[in-house]
Design a protein around this motif. Structure first.
Motif, PDB file in Angstrom:
ATOM      1  N   ASP A  84     -60.050 -55.689 -37.160  1.00 35.15           N
ATOM      2  CA  ASP A  84     -61.385 -55.097 -37.202  1.00 35.15           C
ATOM      3  C   ASP A  84     -62.132 -55.389 -35.889  1.00 35.15           C
TER       4      ASP A  84
ATOM      5  N   GLU B 190     -54.442 -53.205 -36.808  1.00 33.74           N
ATOM      6  CA  GLU B 190     -53.772 -52.995 -38.090  1.00 33.74           C
ATOM      7  C   GLU B 190     -52.257 -52.926 -37.897  1.00 33.74           C
TER       8      GLU B 190
ATOM      9  N   ASP C 147     -67.659 -51.244 -39.265  1.00 31.41           N
ATOM     10  CA  ASP C 147     -66.237 -51.242 -38.961  1.00 31.41           C
ATOM     11  C   ASP C 147     -65.664 -52.481 -39.639  1.00 31.41           C
ATOM     12  N   GLY C 148     -64.573 -52.260 -40.385  1.00 33.66           N
ATOM     13  CA  GLY C 148     -64.036 -53.381 -41.159  1.00 33.66           C
ATOM     14  C   GLY C 148     -64.611 -53.399 -42.567  1.00 33.66           C
TER      15      GLY C 148
HETATM   16  C1  IPD Z   1     -61.275 -49.485 -40.128  1.00 32.16           C
HETATM   17  C2  IPD Z   1     -61.157 -50.630 -39.141  1.00 32.16           C
HETATM   18  C3  IPD Z   1     -59.785 -51.283 -39.245  1.00 32.16           C
HETATM   19  C4  IPD Z   1     -58.670 -50.291 -39.040  1.00 32.16           C
HETATM   20  C5  IPD Z   1     -58.817 -49.141 -40.044  1.00 32.16           C
HETATM   21  C6  IPD Z   1     -60.190 -48.485 -39.913  1.00 32.16           C
HETATM   22  P1  IPD Z   1     -63.672 -48.679 -41.058  1.00 32.16           P
HETATM   23  O1  IPD Z   1     -62.519 -48.864 -39.915  1.00 32.16           O
HETATM   24  O2  IPD Z   1     -61.345 -50.192 -37.831  1.00 32.16           O
HETATM   25  O3  IPD Z   1     -59.665 -52.286 -38.264  1.00 32.16           O
HETATM   26  O4  IPD Z   1     -57.469 -50.941 -39.202  1.00 32.16           O
HETATM   27  O5  IPD Z   1     -57.821 -48.183 -39.791  1.00 32.16           O
HETATM   28  O6  IPD Z   1     -60.302 -47.457 -40.880  1.00 32.16           O
HETATM   29  O7  IPD Z   1     -63.138 -47.590 -41.940  1.00 32.16           O
HETATM   30  O8  IPD Z   1     -63.793 -49.980 -41.765  1.00 32.16           O
HETATM   31  O9  IPD Z   1     -64.841 -48.302 -40.254  1.00 32.16           O
END
Ligand code: IPD
Length: 257
Positions: A185, A157, A87-88
């Protein structure tokens, strides 16, 4: 019912291995591909996910899985593991520190185990129903801030958060709190677990971005819901709070829709 201690141990082992797989790619200029939804993915995401799923499958071959990179595998209807290997990812590819694996076990529709890791910081947050919330070997508890004017708000976000239909309400919440911070994140939720923020507000995300958050926050003594006050992860938004400020956020969001 599943042995929660054992399931927790499997989840912790899986995220530890995922961190070991991902860390050698971090700050080494890993190639970034763009998925159909325009979000980034790397070899580290794919290899970390494969590692996590293998560890889960070795112990629970019949359990269902929902994973960010490989999708859904529906087997046993009672138990489902929800996995975000990194994530992130965007921050990971740029050398940021707030990335890591999220793994949760859902039993009969309720999340009962949750783990959130930040390998670059050496921190792993974990909880299981009734076990409390911990970071490494230290107990975590939410803050006791009771007045909104004293609150520190951790924001996810900002694009989706500040867009309709909730943008006006969120701007007002940020303006009237003591402090708004957007580390984002996995750190967005961790700030509430550490008592460094009183409320975490997230939007524009998928179920795997949120799956461990509810149990982590509840076991730390806080409250988790989506913007409507329910616990479904499918709305793509979430509020994680110390409990004392939750109603204020919910009311503000609902009044100004
Ligand atoms: C992301 C993260 C981020 C959020 C994005 C997601 P990923 O997940 O959670 O904080 O703002 O919308 O896509 O794709 O890096 O697992």
């Amino acid at each position: 019912m599943i042995d929660l201690e054992e399931a927790l141990a499997v989840a912790k082992h899986a995220v530890a291995r995922a961190g070991t797989v991902a860390l050698p790619y971090w700050r080494q200029g890993v190639a970034v591909e763009t998925k159909a939804d325009r979000s980034p993915v790397t070899a580290a995401d794919r290899e970390a996910e494969a590692e996590i799923l293998q560890i889960i499958h070795d112990r629970y071959p019949d359990h269902s899985v929902l994973a960010e990179e490989s999708g859904a595998q529906a087997l046993d209807a009672r138990y489902r593991w929800i996995v975000d290997p990194i994530d992130g990812t965007r921050g990971f590819t740029r050398g940021g520190q707030f990335w890591g694996s999220l793994v949760a076990l859902e039993a009969d529709g309720e999340i009962v185990v949750g783990v959130l890791a930040m390998p670059a910081l050496g921190q792993t947050y974990w909880a299981a129903r009734g076990f409390g919330c911990w970071c490494n070997d230290q107990r975590r508890r939410v803050s006791t801030t009771a007045q909104w004017r004293d609150a520190t708000v951790s924001l996810g976000e900002l694009g989706p958060l500040l867009s309709p239909p909730h943008g006006d309400a969120l701007r007002n919440l940020i303006r009237t709190a003591a402090l708004g911070r957007a580390y984002g994140d996995v750190a967005g939720c961790a700030m509430v677990l550490d008592g460094l923020a009183d409320v975490w507000i997230e939007s524009g995300v998928k179920p795997w971005d949120l799956a461990p958050s509810r149990i982590l926050i509840e076991e730390a003594g806080g409250r988790f819901s989506n913007f409507e006050g329910g616990t479904s992860l499918n709305l793509g938004n979430a509020i994680g709070s110390n409990g004392l400020l939750h109603e204020h956020v919910l009311r503000s969001l609902q009044l100004q829709q």
